[in-house]
Design an enzyme around this catalytic site. Structure first.
Site, PDB file in Angstrom:
ATOM      1  N   ASP A   1       9.404   2.846  -0.768  1.00 18.27           N
ATOM      2  CA  ASP A   1       8.443   3.498   0.122  1.00 18.27           C
ATOM      3  C   ASP A   1       8.763   3.110   1.564  1.00 18.27           C
ATOM      4  OD1 ASP A   1       6.288   4.307   1.625  1.00 18.27           O
ATOM      5  OD2 ASP A   1       4.767   3.613   0.192  1.00 18.27           O
TER       6      ASP A   1
ATOM      7  N   LYS B   1       5.003   9.183   8.545  1.00 19.00           N
ATOM      8  CA  LYS B   1       4.778   8.660   9.905  1.00 19.00           C
ATOM      9  C   LYS B   1       5.796   9.181  10.924  1.00 19.00           C
ATOM     10  CE  LYS B   1       2.250   4.644   8.145  1.00 19.00           C
ATOM     11  NZ  LYS B   1       0.885   4.644   8.584  1.00 19.00           N
TER      12      LYS B   1
ATOM     13  N   TYR C   1       0.860  -1.183   0.000  1.00 22.57           N
ATOM     14  CA  TYR C   1       0.000   0.000   0.000  1.00 22.57           C
ATOM     15  C   TYR C   1       0.893   1.227   0.000  1.00 22.57           C
ATOM     16  CZ  TYR C   1      -3.353   3.490   1.734  1.00 22.57           C
ATOM     17  OH  TYR C   1      -4.147   4.590   1.885  1.00 22.57           O
TER      18      TYR C   1
HETATM   19  C1  PLP Z   1       4.004   2.165   3.113  1.00 25.41           C
HETATM   20  C2  PLP Z   1       3.018   3.294   3.098  1.00 25.41           C
HETATM   21  N1  PLP Z   1       3.071   4.207   2.125  1.00 25.41           N
HETATM   22  C3  PLP Z   1       2.224   5.241   2.076  1.00 25.41           C
HETATM   23  C4  PLP Z   1       1.242   5.389   3.028  1.00 25.41           C
HETATM   24  C5  PLP Z   1       0.294   6.557   2.965  1.00 25.41           C
HETATM   25  O1  PLP Z   1       0.586   7.448   3.985  1.00 25.41           O
HETATM   26  P1  PLP Z   1      -0.564   8.457   4.504  1.00 25.41           P
HETATM   27  O2  PLP Z   1      -1.574   7.616   5.214  1.00 25.41           O
HETATM   28  O3  PLP Z   1       0.189   9.413   5.390  1.00 25.41           O
HETATM   29  O4  PLP Z   1      -1.121   9.131   3.305  1.00 25.41           O
HETATM   30  C6  PLP Z   1       1.144   4.459   4.063  1.00 25.41           C
HETATM   31  C7  PLP Z   1       0.098   4.581   5.099  1.00 25.41           C
HETATM   32  O5  PLP Z   1      -0.096   3.748   5.931  1.00 25.41           O
HETATM   33  C8  PLP Z   1       2.051   3.377   4.102  1.00 25.41           C
HETATM   34  O6  PLP Z   1       2.011   2.448   5.066  1.00 25.41           O
END
Ligand code: PLP
Length: 463
Positions: A262, A294, A167
């Site tokens: 990511d 985060k 995700y």
């Molecule tokens: C690996 C990863 N990338 C991107 C995101 C998206 O981040 P946000 O919820 O701050 O938009 C998340 C959210 O949990 C994530 O776990």
């Protein structure tokens, strides 16, 4: 009333409010708030997984957090193993973060002009990772979206390769076969995403080097980037197999594509330099672009994407790829992130590793005692429990993650909640420890586990 003490790194290690043998399944104050919320907010929540749809029951509305505990609207306290979905490395209301944020906000909350806090936070990130420059944004979604746009701008190509179960936020091009809330809610496709956009995304099985090689042999010259979670945490904890991330790097290099790692979840959480620091740095290679979120926001909306100075120079105002944000680099968020990273020393990471190892052992022992087949799998200090019939030896991809017993997870989750432990309300999420999880908090988890294991066992064989 919480008896507040300060731990080694200054985190609050509050003694929990004593709670009855078990909380009742009703949560009247939360239920009342949910009813009001549903009138004005779709589903009553502002992010779908919070709605408890995967486990049933009433989502708890949280009134406060202190150290390792949160307290809900009904006044019940829980050991928090969600840690704001990984964002809180130091627990709730860390005094140093609260003080710094309060002082910053008192001077002014947003200017739409550059501030020193942005420079300091960017310097921290550059110091800890292989990126030379970062652009600060407000959410992980915004960061991955911008990184993909930059990769497309740099390469002049359209296709994006992603992996099933990973995700990357709710970016149009990245929602196909996504983990986290998308799988939790069993949303089949990606309604609202134009077919033309979905058509630029290639989804491959995670940890499958052969599928990657075949895909690149077929259309490698059209791929702008491969985006991957540095270690997957959105289908439960599913780390990359040894050599998988390096293979992504090599295949991208060979075909003129960029690798976007990511680290929104893993960045500054599993190691001072994220998953890259934990697993890949010693190999002497680095991704072309990295995405953070985060932990780097310390509980506030802040995220970033970065890479070499050469690639980042393609962004406006130096380059032609446009990207911007009214609240990007917000001084309050940057201050929270900066203090959070400064507090994140090697000894904090060592403590998180110990806490995670203790919890993994406690969970496994409790489930073994009740004969519940399961697999506890980790990616650094992130981990999750896969319930299976029988348990798999290892979960390496999305199909493996989906083969688990969700009914058993739901029963386990609710028994933990009733006994004062808040887990992520989905089997497809990692559990997050924080530096405030002390002996008292772990004792409460240990005390809750036998009943939760019995509840999971009672769901039956599913045969
Ligand atoms: C690996 C990863 N990338 C991107 C995101 C998206 O981040 P946000 O919820 O701050 O938009 C998340 C959210 O949990 C994530 O776990």
């Amino acid at each position: 009333m919480l008896a507040v003490r300060l731990g080694d790194n200054g985190a609050v290690t509050a003694a929990p409010t004593p709670h009855p043998a078990a909380y009742s399944a009703d949560a009247p104050a939360s239920a009342a708030l949910l009813a009001r919320a549903r009138r004005v907010i779709p589903g009553g929540v502002n992010s779908p997984v919070r709605a408890f749809r995967a486990v049933g029951g009433t989502p708890r509305f949280i009134g406060s957090g202190r150290g390792p505990y949160v307290t809900d609207a009904d006044g019940r306290s829980y050991v928090d193993l969600v840690s704001s979905w990984g964002a809180l490395l130091h627990g709730h209301a860390h005094p140093a973060i609260v003080d710094a944020v309060t002082a910053t906000a008192a001077r002014g909350t947003s200017y739409g002009a550059p501030t020193e806090a942005e420079v300091l936070l960017a310097e921290q990130i550059v110091d800890r990772t292989p990126v030379e420059q970062v652009r600060l944004v407000s959410s992980g979604t915004e960061a991955t979206m911008s990184a993909v746009r930059l990769a497309r701008g740099v390469t002049g190509r359209d296709l994006v390769v992603k992996f099933a179960g990973c995700y990357h936020g709710h970016v149009d091009a990245l929602l196909a076969s996504a983990g986290s809330g998308v799988v939790t809610l069993a949303i089949p496709g990606t309604p609202g995403v134009p077919a033309a956009t979905a058509g630029t995304t290639v989804v491959l099985p995670y940890n499958d080097g052969d599928a990657l090689t075949r895909a690149f042999a077929e259309y490698g010259d059209r791929v702008a980037c491969v985006i991957t979670e540095a270690a997957a945490g959105n289908m439960g904890a599913v780390p990359p197999l040894p050599g998988f991330n390096r293979l992504l790097h090599e295949v991208c290099r060979a075909h003129g594509a960029l690798l976007v790692s990511d680290e929104v979840m893993t960045g500054f959480r599993v190691h001072r330099s994220g998953w890259w620091g934990l697993a890949d740095a010693a190999d002497g290679w680095a991704p072309d672009l990295m995405v953070f979120g985060k932990v780097m926001g310390g509980g506030f909306p802040a995220a970033a994407f970065g890479g070499s100075a050469e690639i980042m120079a393609r962004l406006a105002p130096d380059g032609p790829v446009y990207q911007a944000g009214t609240l990007s680099g917000n001084p309050v968020a940057c201050t929270a992130g900066l203090v959070s990273l400064r507090l994140a020393t090697d000894s904090v990471y060592a403590g998180l590793d110990r806490t995670a190892a203790t919890l993994r052992g406690l969970v496994s022992d409790a489930l073994d005692a009740e004969g519940v087949p399961h697999l506890v799998q980790s990616a650094g200090n992130m981990f999750s429990v896969f319930f299976g019939d029988p348990a798999a030896d290892a979960v390496v991809d999305f199909d493996g993650a989906r083969a688990q017993r969700l009914d058993r997870f739901a029963a386990f989750f609710h028994a933990m909640l009733a006994n004062g432990v808040a887990l992520p309300p989905s089997a497809f999420e990692a559990w997050f420890v924080n530096a405030a999880h002390d002996g008292d908090a772990l004792d409460r988890v240990a005390a809750a586990l036998p009943q939760a294991a019995r509840a999971a066992a009672a769901v039956g064989t599913g045969a």
